[in-house]
Design an enzyme around this catalytic site. Structure first.
Site, short mmCIF file in Angstrom:
data_model
loop_
_atom_site.label_atom_id
_atom_site.label_comp_id
_atom_site.label_asym_id
_atom_site.label_seq_id
_atom_site.Cartn_x
_atom_site.Cartn_y
_atom_site.Cartn_z
N CYS A 1 -15.30 -2.35 -0.19
CA CYS A 1 -13.93 -2.69 0.19
C CYS A 1 -13.46 -3.89 -0.65
CB CYS A 1 -13.88 -3.03 1.67
SG CYS A 1 -14.61 -4.63 2.03
N LYS B 1 -3.44 1.81 14.83
CA LYS B 1 -3.48 2.78 13.73
C LYS B 1 -4.06 4.12 14.19
CE LYS B 1 -6.21 -0.17 11.51
NZ LYS B 1 -7.13 -0.79 10.54
N LYS C 1 -5.59 7.83 12.34
CA LYS C 1 -5.96 8.39 11.04
C LYS C 1 -6.33 9.87 11.13
CE LYS C 1 -7.36 3.93 9.33
NZ LYS C 1 -8.41 3.08 8.76
N CYS D 1 -16.82 -7.44 6.04
CA CYS D 1 -16.81 -7.73 7.48
C CYS D 1 -17.10 -6.43 8.22
CB CYS D 1 -15.46 -8.33 7.90
SG CYS D 1 -14.19 -7.11 8.27
N ARG E 1 -1.46 7.07 9.67
CA ARG E 1 -1.61 6.57 8.29
C ARG E 1 -1.65 7.73 7.29
NH1 ARG E 1 -3.84 1.29 8.24
NH2 ARG E 1 -3.04 0.17 10.05
N ARG F 1 0.84 -1.21 0.00
CA ARG F 1 0.00 0.00 0.00
C ARG F 1 0.88 1.26 0.00
NH1 ARG F 1 -3.89 0.32 5.02
NH2 ARG F 1 -5.08 -1.26 3.94
N CYS G 1 -8.44 -10.16 1.15
CA CYS G 1 -8.45 -9.74 2.55
C CYS G 1 -8.61 -10.95 3.49
CB CYS G 1 -9.59 -8.76 2.80
SG CYS G 1 -9.66 -8.28 4.53
N CYS H 1 -14.11 -0.78 6.37
CA CYS H 1 -13.09 -0.16 5.51
C CYS H 1 -13.64 0.79 4.45
CB CYS H 1 -12.24 -1.24 4.85
SG CYS H 1 -11.24 -2.13 6.05
FE1 SRM Z 1 -9.19 -1.21 6.43
C1 SRM Z 1 -7.96 -3.90 8.04
C2 SRM Z 1 -8.46 -2.55 3.47
C3 SRM Z 1 -9.67 1.81 5.01
C4 SRM Z 1 -10.86 -0.18 9.24
N1 SRM Z 1 -8.29 -2.90 5.86
C5 SRM Z 1 -7.80 -3.88 6.69
C6 SRM Z 1 -7.01 -4.92 5.89
C7 SRM Z 1 -5.59 -4.48 5.84
C8 SRM Z 1 -7.17 -6.38 6.36
C9 SRM Z 1 -6.16 -6.91 7.34
O1 SRM Z 1 -5.87 -6.26 8.35
O2 SRM Z 1 -5.69 -8.01 7.10
C10 SRM Z 1 -7.71 -4.75 4.51
C11 SRM Z 1 -6.89 -5.15 3.29
C12 SRM Z 1 -7.80 -5.74 2.24
C13 SRM Z 1 -7.15 -5.95 0.94
O3 SRM Z 1 -7.03 -7.12 0.53
O4 SRM Z 1 -6.78 -4.98 0.28
C14 SRM Z 1 -8.16 -3.31 4.59
N2 SRM Z 1 -8.98 -0.48 4.59
C15 SRM Z 1 -8.76 -1.22 3.47
C16 SRM Z 1 -8.91 -0.37 2.22
C17 SRM Z 1 -8.00 -0.80 1.08
C18 SRM Z 1 -10.39 -0.40 1.80
C19 SRM Z 1 -10.73 0.29 0.50
O5 SRM Z 1 -11.77 -0.08 -0.05
O6 SRM Z 1 -10.03 1.19 0.05
C20 SRM Z 1 -8.62 1.01 2.83
C21 SRM Z 1 -7.17 1.37 2.84
C22 SRM Z 1 -6.96 2.79 3.23
C23 SRM Z 1 -5.54 3.28 3.13
O7 SRM Z 1 -5.09 3.62 2.03
O8 SRM Z 1 -4.91 3.42 4.18
C24 SRM Z 1 -9.11 0.80 4.26
N3 SRM Z 1 -10.04 0.53 7.04
C25 SRM Z 1 -10.25 1.62 6.25
C26 SRM Z 1 -11.17 2.52 6.89
C27 SRM Z 1 -11.71 3.80 6.31
C28 SRM Z 1 -10.74 4.95 6.45
O9 SRM Z 1 -9.66 4.82 6.99
O10 SRM Z 1 -11.08 6.03 5.98
C29 SRM Z 1 -11.52 1.94 8.10
C30 SRM Z 1 -12.57 2.50 9.11
C31 SRM Z 1 -12.04 3.63 9.89
C32 SRM Z 1 -11.30 3.16 11.10
O11 SRM Z 1 -10.10 2.94 10.99
O12 SRM Z 1 -11.93 2.97 12.14
C33 SRM Z 1 -10.79 0.70 8.19
N4 SRM Z 1 -9.33 -1.89 8.34
C34 SRM Z 1 -10.12 -1.36 9.31
C35 SRM Z 1 -10.08 -2.21 10.47
C36 SRM Z 1 -10.81 -1.98 11.81
C37 SRM Z 1 -10.01 -1.16 12.73
C38 SRM Z 1 -10.58 -1.10 14.11
O13 SRM Z 1 -10.47 -0.07 14.78
O14 SRM Z 1 -11.12 -2.09 14.59
C39 SRM Z 1 -9.24 -3.31 10.12
C40 SRM Z 1 -8.88 -4.50 11.01
C41 SRM Z 1 -7.66 -4.26 11.82
O15 SRM Z 1 -7.04 -3.21 11.77
O16 SRM Z 1 -7.34 -5.18 12.56
C42 SRM Z 1 -8.81 -3.07 8.77
FE1 SF4 Z 2 -11.33 -6.76 4.72
FE2 SF4 Z 2 -13.31 -6.27 6.35
FE3 SF4 Z 2 -11.77 -4.29 5.53
FE4 SF4 Z 2 -13.43 -5.39 3.84
S1 SF4 Z 2 -14.01 -4.29 5.71
S2 SF4 Z 2 -11.27 -4.95 3.46
S3 SF4 Z 2 -13.43 -7.49 4.49
S4 SF4 Z 2 -11.11 -5.95 6.80
#
Ligand code: SRM
Ligand code: SF4
Length: 593
Positions: free
Chosen positions: A443, A222, A224, A488, A156, A86, A449, A492
């Site tokens: 997502c 993390k 943000k 899930c 991030r 990323r 993922c 994201c």
């Molecule tokens: Fe996310 C974890 C994809 C934005 C909340 N996110 C993941 C992972 C890395 C899965 C993992 O940990 O193994 C996913 C990778 C999937 C893949 O195969 O690509 C993933 N997140 C994404 C992306 C690519 C979704 C998208 O459609 O673009 C976004 C990447 C952003 C970036 O460039 O940095 C992405 N993730 C978000 C957002 C929205 C935002 O940041 O604006 C959230 C919700 C806001 C927040 O952080 O609360 C988000 N991602 C999570 C979480 C839950 C965090 C928590 O507090 O519980 C996880 C799980 C974790 O961190 O353990 C997660």
């Molecule tokens: Fe993976 Fe869940 Fe984030 Fe979708 S919302 S990319 S399934 S961690």
């Protein structure tokens, strides 16, 4: 539970004294080195768990092809380890040369020759194999694109309104994003040692001096940051750990409203995890914006939960403390004034699709990208089209928080030519998009993922087609709304601020949320649980039918739902209330209404 048992149960504070395994791994890593180098050059197919943690700070996730995993019993073939890389691009900015470098790499190293625009304005490369990792990192670095701190327990990618407008306010926003990113970037030399030339720097012994801000253990999780304008909340500012809303006076950013404690991740059936909108903390003058963001990060560093990662977000600190205590802590650390937040009125989302004047005689042009996946298919070839555009006009590219892309600095003749290139490649223009599809996001979920419980990106196009049919039948196609999907509950694609969201529960089964809106300033609430993929639209039908008949004027679905079924008791950002699932109340209001 007996009293004795109660005594043995660790209290919150005692639990915090025990640090999670991830904290120990970080501490012992010599500032993110671990044994990454050894595994990279060794014969192992994948990295051990501590290194998997550390790799994230370098912008790399260890994954696997989950489609292949599902077939392993039939084929007996173990799926190859995949890696996702990323990038970190503050404000989503890229030069033409950087876009070309990313596009070339995607062609060479990803499993499906795609670039994936993320909702935080970065790129992801999926399905990279271990033997290609180093060349990807070197290739990106050569183009001056970094992946350091794109993931991991650090600040991030800093998001900002993507519009490349020439006015002072937009320029200031981008400058803030870049300065904050620089201030909060990890200082470890491990990144350069491992990925770039293998040379150890003289000060790379993992001494405390290597990370003056983060220390040995970095942040508890993390963190943000996003910067919005009242007229452009595309960054979903209320979902950020630290949100900044720029207040513009006489064309200049005079200061920002500072918000803290947003976050969307939660876990099914664990009510102590929840989505939360950031709370207004106060107003900070423009010259202190960078320092203010750093202070918020420092409070999280010092007070975030390092024992239980499910609770290791700033939102839980603020829930536990209350905003007043947080404000007092902020004031103790600041050598500038924290003033009362300014009223910004209702916010708006702007996706900037189509042609827009930049204010300097040039234009920028926004192109919709389905779920951010820049990939060529037999019917549409956006990847080839975008490359042709960048080669032809040598223009900057901006990745938007809505998984789309803007081309900057175009003349009006170039805009016409650009549209012809898009048409030639079967790429949808703005006028060909329904509003349901235009604002939708999903997502990645399967097959990459590791946390996905259900499909998202791959099933969203069909779900939207079904919704479009329903909207057409009910005469609702002219009303803008946001539809978002995730595989899930981690949130994201920011589903919990959408008018409608589908959140994966298990294979082919989703929870439906309703009640957010385009402005991104309200949380949706649980509308229906455990709905089969085939029933999603049918489950929404009664609500859509009533919205079509009972809405007031242009009232959006989220606003209608909130008024008609929640008595206007929005889960308001001001109280930062929790997202308490209440499907019973929702369904009973349907039967009695
Ligand atoms: Fe996310 C974890 C994809 C934005 C909340 N996110 C993941 C992972 C890395 C899965 C993992 O940990 O193994 C996913 C990778 C999937 C893949 O195969 O690509 C993933 N997140 C994404 C992306 C690519 C979704 C998208 O459609 O673009 C976004 C990447 C952003 C970036 O460039 O940095 C992405 N993730 C978000 C957002 C929205 C935002 O940041 O604006 C959230 C919700 C806001 C927040 O952080 O609360 C988000 N991602 C999570 C979480 C839950 C965090 C928590 O507090 O519980 C996880 C799980 C974790 O961190 O353990 C997660
Ligand atoms: Fe993976 Fe869940 Fe984030 Fe979708 S919302 S990319 S399934 S961690």
């Amino acid at each position: 539970m007996s009293e004795d048992q109660n005594k043995n149960k660790p209290t919150g504070r005692a639990m915090r004294a025990e640090q999670s395994a991830v904290e120990v791994a970080k501490k012992n890593s010599h500032h993110l080195r671990g044994s990454i180098q050894e595994t990279l050059t060794g014969t192992q197919k994948s990295f051990g768990s501590d290194d998997v943690t550390l790799l994230k700070f370098h912008g790399i996730y260890q994954q696997e092809d989950r489609d292949a995993r599902a077939k392993v019993k039939e084929t007996g073939i173990e799926p190859e380890t995949w890696f996702m890389v990323r990038t970190r691009n503050p404000g989503g900015r890229m030069t033409a040369a950087q876009y070309r470098a990313a596009d070339d790499l995607a062609e060479r190293v990803t499993y499906n020759k795609s670039l994936r625009i993320t909702v935080r304005q970065g790129f992801q490369f999926h399905g990279v194999v271990k033997s290609n990792l180093k060349s990807v990192m070197a290739g990106l670095n050569k183009a001056l694109i970094s992946t350091l701190s794109a993931c991991g327990d650090v600040s991030r990618n800093v998001m900002a309104s993507p519009a490349p407008l020439a006015d002072e306010a937009h320029q200031a926003l981008l400058a803030f994003a870049r300065q904050i990113a620089t201030e909060l970037s990890p200082q470890t030399k491990a990144y350069y040692e491992i990925w770039l030339n293998g040379e150890k720097h003289s000060d790379s012994n993992g001494g405390a001096g290597e990370e003056p801000f983060y220390g040995d253990q970095y942040l508890p999780r993390k963190f943000k940051i996003g910067i919005a304008l009242p007229e452009d909340n595309s960054v979903d500012v209320y979902t950020q750990d630290c949100g900044l809303i720029a207040i513009v006076r006489d064309g200049r950013v005079a200061g920002v409203n500072l918000l803290a404690g947003g976050g969307l991740g939660m876990t099914h059936r664990k009510e102590d995890t929840f989505a939360r909108m950031a709370s207004p903390v106060g107003y900070v003058d423009a010259q202190h914006v960078v320092a203010a963001a750093k202070i918020v990060a420092s409070i999280f560093r010092d007070h975030g939960n390092r024992a239980d990662r499910r609770h290791a977000r700033l939102k839980y600190v603020i829930e536990e403390w209350g905003v007043d205590k947080f404000r007092e802590e902020f004031k103790k650390r600041a050598d500038f004034e924290l003033k009362p937040a300014v009223d910004v009125g209702p916010m708006k989302l702007n996706d900037y699709l189509g042609a827009w004047p930049q204010g300097d005689g040039k234009f920028f042009y926004g192109v919709w990208v389905e779920n951010g996946r820049v990939i060529d298919t037999p019917t549409s070839r956006p990847k080839a089209a975008f490359r042709k555009i960048v080669d032809r006009f040598n223009c900057d590219v901006i990745l938007t928080p809505n998984q789309s892309l803007l081309f900057a600095d175009l003349s009006s003749a170039q805009v016409t030519e650009l549209e012809a290139i898009l048409r030639e490649h079967g790429v949808k223009l703005l006028k060909e998009l329904s509003l349901v599809r235009r604002y939708a996001m999903a997502c990645p979920a399967l097959p990459t993922c590791g946390l996905a419980l259900a499909e998202s990106e791959r099933s969203m196009p069909d779900i939207l087609s079904e919704l479009e049919t329903e909207f057409e039948r009910l005469g609702l196609l002219d009303l803008p709304l946001t539809v978002r999907a995730t595989g899930c509950p981690n949130g994201c694609s920011r589903p919990y601020t959408a008018d409608i969201a589908f959140v994966g529960r298990k294979d082919e089964v989703y929870d439906i949320f309703v009640g957010g809106r385009l402005a991104g300033d309200r949380l949706a609430e649980l509308y229906a649980e455990n709905v089969g993929r085939a029933e999603l639209v049918a489950k929404l039908r009664p609500l859509l039918e009533r919205w079509s008949k009972e809405r007031r004027g242009e009232e959006s679905l989220g606003d209608y739902y909130d008024r008609a079924f929640c008595n206007g008791q929005v889960r308001t950002i001001l109280t930062g209330s929790k997202n308490n699932p209440s499907s019973e109340r929702v369904s009973s209001s349907f039967t009695t209404a």
